[in-house]
Design an enzyme around this catalytic site. Structure first.
Site, PDB file in Angstrom:
ATOM      1  N   ASP A   1     -33.539  -8.469 -17.753  1.00  0.00           N
ATOM      2  CA  ASP A   1     -32.246  -9.101 -18.016  1.00  0.00           C
ATOM      3  C   ASP A   1     -32.411 -10.586 -18.337  1.00  0.00           C
ATOM      4  O   ASP A   1     -33.345 -11.237 -17.866  1.00  0.00           O
ATOM      5  CB  ASP A   1     -31.347  -8.927 -16.785  1.00  0.00           C
ATOM      6  CG  ASP A   1     -29.884  -9.117 -17.119  1.00  0.00           C
ATOM      7  OD1 ASP A   1     -29.519  -9.026 -18.308  1.00  0.00           O
ATOM      8  OD2 ASP A   1     -29.098  -9.358 -16.188  1.00  0.00           O
TER       9      ASP A   1
ATOM     10  N   HIS B   1     -33.853 -11.520 -27.638  1.00  0.00           N
ATOM     11  CA  HIS B   1     -34.524 -10.219 -27.636  1.00  0.00           C
ATOM     12  C   HIS B   1     -35.908 -10.328 -28.280  1.00  0.00           C
ATOM     13  O   HIS B   1     -36.865  -9.691 -27.830  1.00  0.00           O
ATOM     14  CB  HIS B   1     -33.675  -9.191 -28.380  1.00  0.00           C
ATOM     15  CG  HIS B   1     -32.343  -8.936 -27.738  1.00  0.00           C
ATOM     16  ND1 HIS B   1     -32.208  -8.665 -26.400  1.00  0.00           N
ATOM     17  CD2 HIS B   1     -31.082  -8.927 -28.260  1.00  0.00           C
ATOM     18  CE1 HIS B   1     -30.928  -8.485 -26.113  1.00  0.00           C
ATOM     19  NE2 HIS B   1     -30.229  -8.642 -27.222  1.00  0.00           N
TER      20      HIS B   1
ATOM     21  N   LEU C   1     -52.293   3.125 -18.548  1.00  0.00           N
ATOM     22  CA  LEU C   1     -50.899   2.847 -18.215  1.00  0.00           C
ATOM     23  C   LEU C   1     -49.965   3.728 -19.028  1.00  0.00           C
ATOM     24  O   LEU C   1     -50.125   3.872 -20.244  1.00  0.00           O
ATOM     25  CB  LEU C   1     -50.581   1.379 -18.492  1.00  0.00           C
ATOM     26  CG  LEU C   1     -49.106   0.967 -18.367  1.00  0.00           C
ATOM     27  CD1 LEU C   1     -48.657   1.016 -16.918  1.00  0.00           C
ATOM     28  CD2 LEU C   1     -48.873  -0.423 -18.959  1.00  0.00           C
TER      29      LEU C   1
END
Length: 250
Positions: free
Chosen positions: A22, A39, A133
């Site tokens: 956020d 962004h 991952l």
């Protein structure tokens, strides 16, 4: 081990870290920039944190990338974010392959633009053989959407006699969620300072440790992520038991 993680025990890493990324828009607005600029900068943070998590040996990391509620944002911002996600993933693909990172997406892909969905699915296929991952993007995702879908599938199986209603338990629901392929998050991190869950992994975070950072996601550093992992390792996870019971079992 990276010099940013001097106090981390590699034997006690969280298997799954979930992050609510956020603050991108607020970071941009504070600088007089369009929200989309936040962004773009946030993608750079994703690159850094993903690389660090991979190097640490964390097995799963889920990033809250775009919620179903985000479709209600201004169309220009939504279009820019959709394009950014796909372009960034295609740019990062060689790096993900080099780091043995496998890409997954959870969410309502039917709402995605056809071209973006096709390109995302190609990135997923290209990394499907990787064993390091597992990078999971929650994209066009909400926990209530996921739980509702799971309930519909369970109800359908019960109606067809595949499931006996009396046999439905927590494991049944878990098996029908989009997250069934991975363990529940051990650690949930939210950046940007807000103290809420925002419809993210509501079923899965029942016993997750939670860390709230005031830092906006574009400014979130490797050091702060490392400190979050170190703090997680200092916490006692009781899962409803007393501290004495946990200590006795260790």
């Amino acid at each position: 081990m990276s010099t940013t993680t001097p106090n981390i025990d590699p034997k006690r890493l969280p298997a799954h870290v979930a992050i609510i990324m956020d603050g991108n828009g607020r970071w941009a607005q504070q600088r007089g920039l369009d929200r989309s600029a936040g962004h773009v900068e946030g993608v750079n943070t994703v690159h850094r944190i993903t690389e660090l998590a991979s190097n640490m040996g964390i097995k799963y990391m889920t990033l809250y990338t775009f919620s179903t509620e985000n479709w209600n944002r201004p169309k220009a911002e939504v279009d820019a974010l959709m394009t950014l996600v796909v372009v960034a993933l295609e740019r990062e693909l060689p790096i993900m392959l080099a780091n043995n990172v496998s890409l997954h997406v959870i969410g309502d892909m039917d709402r995605m633009p056809a071209d973006a969905r096709r390109r995302l699915e190609q990135c997923i296929a290209d990394t499907s053989h990787c064993t390091g991952l597992n990078l999971v993007l929650a994209l066009s995702y909400s926990a209530r959407w996921d739980i509702s879908n799971a309930v519909r599938r369970i109800a359908d199986e019960a109606a067809r006699g595949v499931l006996i209603p009396e046999d439905i338990d927590d494991n049944t629901i878990k098996a029908h969620l989009s997250t069934a392929f991975m363990p529940d998050p051990d650690l949930l991190i939210r950046t940007g300072g807000d103290k809420r869950i925002s419809n993210f992994l509501l079923w899965e975070i029942a016993y997750s440790e939670i860390i709230i950072s005031p830092t906006y996601w574009p400014e979130y550093t490797n050091d702060e992520f490392a400190r979050a992992i170190a703090e997680y390792q200092q916490r006692q996870r009781r899962f409803g038991r007393t501290g004495e019971q946990v200590t006795t079992c260790q």
